[in-house]
Design a protein around this motif. Sequence first.
Motif, PDB file in Angstrom:
ATOM      1  N   TYR A 205       0.834  -1.212   0.000  1.00 19.27           N
ATOM      2  CA  TYR A 205       0.000   0.000   0.000  1.00 19.27           C
ATOM      3  C   TYR A 205       0.862   1.252   0.000  1.00 19.27           C
ATOM      4  N   LYS A 211       0.474   8.739   0.106  1.00 21.34           N
ATOM      5  CA  LYS A 211      -0.418   9.726   0.727  1.00 21.34           C
ATOM      6  C   LYS A 211      -1.720   9.056   1.168  1.00 21.34           C
ATOM      7  N   MET A 212      -2.261   8.218   0.280  1.00 19.11           N
ATOM      8  CA  MET A 212      -3.479   7.509   0.623  1.00 19.11           C
ATOM      9  C   MET A 212      -3.233   6.641   1.860  1.00 19.11           C
ATOM     10  N   TRP A 214      -1.138   7.090   4.268  1.00 21.26           N
ATOM     11  CA  TRP A 214      -1.057   7.952   5.445  1.00 21.26           C
ATOM     12  C   TRP A 214      -2.458   8.366   5.891  1.00 21.26           C
ATOM     13  N   MET A 215      -3.258   8.762   4.918  1.00 22.40           N
ATOM     14  CA  MET A 215      -4.615   9.202   5.249  1.00 22.40           C
ATOM     15  C   MET A 215      -5.480   8.060   5.744  1.00 22.40           C
ATOM     16  N   SER A 216      -5.131   6.838   5.377  1.00 24.06           N
ATOM     17  CA  SER A 216      -5.906   5.685   5.835  1.00 24.06           C
ATOM     18  C   SER A 216      -5.393   5.165   7.164  1.00 24.06           C
ATOM     19  N   GLY A 217      -4.464   5.884   7.762  1.00 24.48           N
ATOM     20  CA  GLY A 217      -4.014   5.504   9.091  1.00 24.48           C
ATOM     21  C   GLY A 217      -2.934   4.442   9.132  1.00 24.48           C
ATOM     22  N   ILE A 218      -2.369   4.088   7.989  1.00 26.98           N
ATOM     23  CA  ILE A 218      -1.249   3.147   8.012  1.00 26.98           C
ATOM     24  C   ILE A 218      -0.041   3.866   8.606  1.00 26.98           C
ATOM     25  N   ASN A 219       0.672   3.199   9.490  1.00 29.09           N
ATOM     26  CA  ASN A 219       1.859   3.800  10.083  1.00 29.09           C
ATOM     27  C   ASN A 219       2.997   3.740   9.059  1.00 29.09           C
ATOM     28  N   ARG A 222       6.631   3.056  10.414  1.00 31.32           N
ATOM     29  CA  ARG A 222       6.850   1.679  10.839  1.00 31.32           C
ATOM     30  C   ARG A 222       6.944   0.752   9.616  1.00 31.32           C
TER      31      ARG A 222
ATOM     32  N   LEU B 320      -5.480  15.182   9.666  1.00 31.86           N
ATOM     33  CA  LEU B 320      -4.537  15.555   8.611  1.00 31.86           C
ATOM     34  C   LEU B 320      -3.811  16.846   8.976  1.00 31.86           C
ATOM     35  N   PRO B 340      -3.605  11.063  11.477  1.00 35.15           N
ATOM     36  CA  PRO B 340      -4.638  10.316  10.763  1.00 35.15           C
ATOM     37  C   PRO B 340      -4.781   8.910  11.360  1.00 35.15           C
ATOM     38  N   ASN B 341      -3.642   8.355  11.775  1.00 35.85           N
ATOM     39  CA  ASN B 341      -3.662   7.019  12.352  1.00 35.85           C
ATOM     40  C   ASN B 341      -4.571   6.972  13.573  1.00 35.85           C
ATOM     41  N   VAL B 344      -8.249   7.273  12.471  1.00 29.63           N
ATOM     42  CA  VAL B 344      -8.755   6.054  11.833  1.00 29.63           C
ATOM     43  C   VAL B 344      -8.983   4.958  12.875  1.00 29.63           C
ATOM     44  N   ASN B 357      -5.881  10.330  -6.199  1.00 27.36           N
ATOM     45  CA  ASN B 357      -4.572  10.479  -5.569  1.00 27.36           C
ATOM     46  C   ASN B 357      -4.575  10.202  -4.079  1.00 27.36           C
ATOM     47  N   ASP B 358      -5.703  10.480  -3.416  1.00 23.37           N
ATOM     48  CA  ASP B 358      -5.710  10.367  -1.958  1.00 23.37           C
ATOM     49  C   ASP B 358      -6.535   9.206  -1.444  1.00 23.37           C
ATOM     50  N   GLY B 359      -7.351   8.617  -2.306  1.00 26.08           N
ATOM     51  CA  GLY B 359      -8.286   7.622  -1.801  1.00 26.08           C
ATOM     52  C   GLY B 359      -7.962   6.191  -2.180  1.00 26.08           C
ATOM     53  N   MET B 364      -3.398  -1.131  -7.555  1.00 23.26           N
ATOM     54  CA  MET B 364      -3.735  -2.370  -6.868  1.00 23.26           C
ATOM     55  C   MET B 364      -5.189  -2.732  -7.146  1.00 23.26           C
ATOM     56  N   LEU B 373      -8.199  -1.457   5.249  1.00 28.42           N
ATOM     57  CA  LEU B 373      -8.323  -1.083   6.660  1.00 28.42           C
ATOM     58  C   LEU B 373      -8.610  -2.259   7.582  1.00 28.42           C
ATOM     59  N   TRP B 427     -14.058   2.184   3.578  1.00 27.24           N
ATOM     60  CA  TRP B 427     -14.320   2.716   4.910  1.00 27.24           C
ATOM     61  C   TRP B 427     -15.463   1.974   5.587  1.00 27.24           C
TER      62      TRP B 427
END
Lengths: 331, 513
Positions: A205, A211-212, A214-219, A222, B320, B340-341, B344, B357-359, B364, B373, B427
């Motif tokens: 990912y 960026k995605m 990071w925004m999805s909360g993946i560290n 780490r 953010l 953000p972590n 979430v 770009n962000d979603g 993949m 998630l 989500w």
Amino acid sequence: MTEKKTAVAGEGPGTAAARRGRLRIPTLSYAVALLFLVGLVFSLGNGNFITGYNLSTIISYAVLLLLVGLGQMCAILVGGIDLSVGGVMSFVSVSFVIVVQVIGYWAYPLFILVGILVGYLNGILLTRIRIPSFIATLGTGGIFMSLAMIVAPVPVNVPTPKWGYLDIFNGTFLGISNVIFIGLLVFLLYFAILRFTAVGRNIYYVGSNIKMSWMSGINIARTRNFAFILSGTGAALAGIMVSAVQYGCNPYVGSSYILPSIAAVVVGGTALTGGTGGAFNTLFGALIMSVLQNGMNVVGVDQYFQQSILGMMIIVSVALTFDRSKTPVIK
Amino acid sequence: MNDIGSSTNSEVTLALTGVSKVFPGVVALDKVDFSLHSHEIVGLVGENGAGKSTLMKIMIGVSQPDEGTISRDGILISPKDPSDAIRHGIGMVFQEGTLVPNLSIMRNLFLCHEPGFQKLGFLSRRAMREAASRLMEEVKVSADVETSISDVSPAERQMVEIARLLWLSRLYGQKHPVLILDEPTTVLNDGERTILFDILRNIKKEASVILISHRLQEIVENTDRIVVLKDGKNVTELPSANARISEIEQLMVGHTFSADRYREDEQTPAGAEEVLRVENLGRRGAFEPISFVIRKGEIVSLVGLVGSGKEEVCRCINGLENADTGAVFLKGKKLLMGSPNGAVRAGVGHIPIDRRNDGLALGMSVAENVNLLVMNRLKVWGFVSPPRERKNAKVWVEECRIKTPSLGTMCANLSGGNQQKTVIAKWLSSKVSLLILDHPTRGVDVGAKEEIFRLIRKLAREGIAMLIMSDTLEEDIGLSNRMLIMKDGRFVKEMACPPGKKPGPRDIIDAIV
């Protein structure tokens, strides 16, 4: 119209690969086909190529490339690169030769730990101090290369009475060289980490869209640290193995593995841009590189000319195996 | 067809005849005919995936048709790439913009074509300046031509692109340039939009324009003729003068729209339980301290102009950005700010405005994106289980009605609406308690919009609290239980929107501006 549709659908390796999911068989099948083709050419060229002794030479080099390549692959998958693998290999191999004489089997876990720590250092440089991995690992690679020279300015050897400690690599089991089992074991380990653990998946990912992620909360930190730890570990394992199979080594050994490690990854079909590829790709990449290098020696290609053939083969095989449809912009 | 619109007396300048294009798994265009007269503005409409972008790409040479012909002023052409197309006077202003941000307006205008300004082997800066100023005057841009592109507004950037295309057409001696504008108004405010259309009407004297937009209102108001595509086929074309929006929508979707498009009758009252509590949240330079509460199953709309601070409020809630003052509580637990972590993990979901770009991880698969998630929930004995992955992905692909050939399809190959549904599915599968929707229907076609509204209502019924920022006021009013209105970084007014007693847009506009 429908005829046309199927015809087009069969064409693109990328889209077909995407449809079949994560294994990405078509990309891989090019690598497999290439391996067989190259093997066949050399077998026809010289009868000695296919002999048992020569095959074990190929396997031995392939496993070395596999170990360092699997690590390199993790760094590349997460969107970075690890140029320190050569330095780490050199440092680990000479220190291993010296230390194994003193502490015996404990040298194995000790130097795997060294690999983990160096990988973590590379990760920290990237994630905390925010130095691009290309530069950070170029720097650490240089440091460890020089440490290797300081530790052992001349080639070092393991004295015969202590050879028993190296039997792990030099023995056989059921008539098959232990090296193959070790390679297989490490391969399965990396495969399982990437395929079946959450942190392994996060490597994909992050490499695919940071960026995605990071925004999805993946560290992010780490995940990247972990990828570089995997890379350092692979290099350390290769360093241990190179000393063990030769009962000694010279401090320069690692420098000849930096580019081949990247080549093995890329030739297998893993994109340098990160996010696509996997352990199977690197397995075949390492085999192809090894067969090529060995085959040219056996067939008797001029030493100086080998480099250019190798260079051409990298370009050709990447042209075949690299799944361009996944990367909108080729950098 | 000649008797259509106001362009009766002008000749056809660009004609595509029987154009087909097949991609793996989809027929993108099926024998489509399209013609453009000189001095005409044509609106091209259709749902996402109807074939509009493929048609455009064929015109500018990004892709080549499998069948069919393109002719320009009666002569057959086959543009190989965009630079070839511009030699035939066909150019496109892209949604994302194609200018180099760190170069000046002037440099961008003449990029790659500077040799025309050479004197004695050196570029004449003065000649370039003069030509650039003249061009900028034509498109009513007052900024100095030496200004770097990164310092000018999105509207002015678009004007620069238009001017560049006009200039190139002249350079190649094209008498009837064709300009293609893809969703030009999404980045513009109302005033800029008016200016854009003024300029387009002015340009009509010289060029023809193809306008693609999801905002049917502006298509009807500003074009001469409307061409409707559906599923890669011509549906119909009609003069804009007496076109009705509802009629066009019906043609695009193929069925009539329910009058209640926001599904007001499905609106459920807010629950008693408090999900989100924002206390004195403030960020210097962006918005003044604000406090509000969102309850279980409640849809709250954050309304305000660009610069009102509503975006920043959301960015502080989902971590953010870091706030200067105040705190955010989710179900009574204080959120870790600026992470953000943390957001979430606590259960705050976020549908970003820029989904590509962000979603999504575009390279993949749909399944991998949907499962991102919830990896930890798909484990058996500590390892991610492939059967569980497939199962989870399948459930949510069906739940959100994502149209995809398979679970392994790469997200880059989906249409915009289905990409958006994939983001939502991601989500939803993680069982969020608060979902922040940042313009969830931006760039999504009518049909997909309806499905997204349906999903939003369903989520509310299931008790998910939602904070929405919409593209239109109408959408805000229609969807929400309650509206929070912001202006210049301050919270100004709260309005209830119970079903059946919704306020009108006019009641709100006064508070916004």
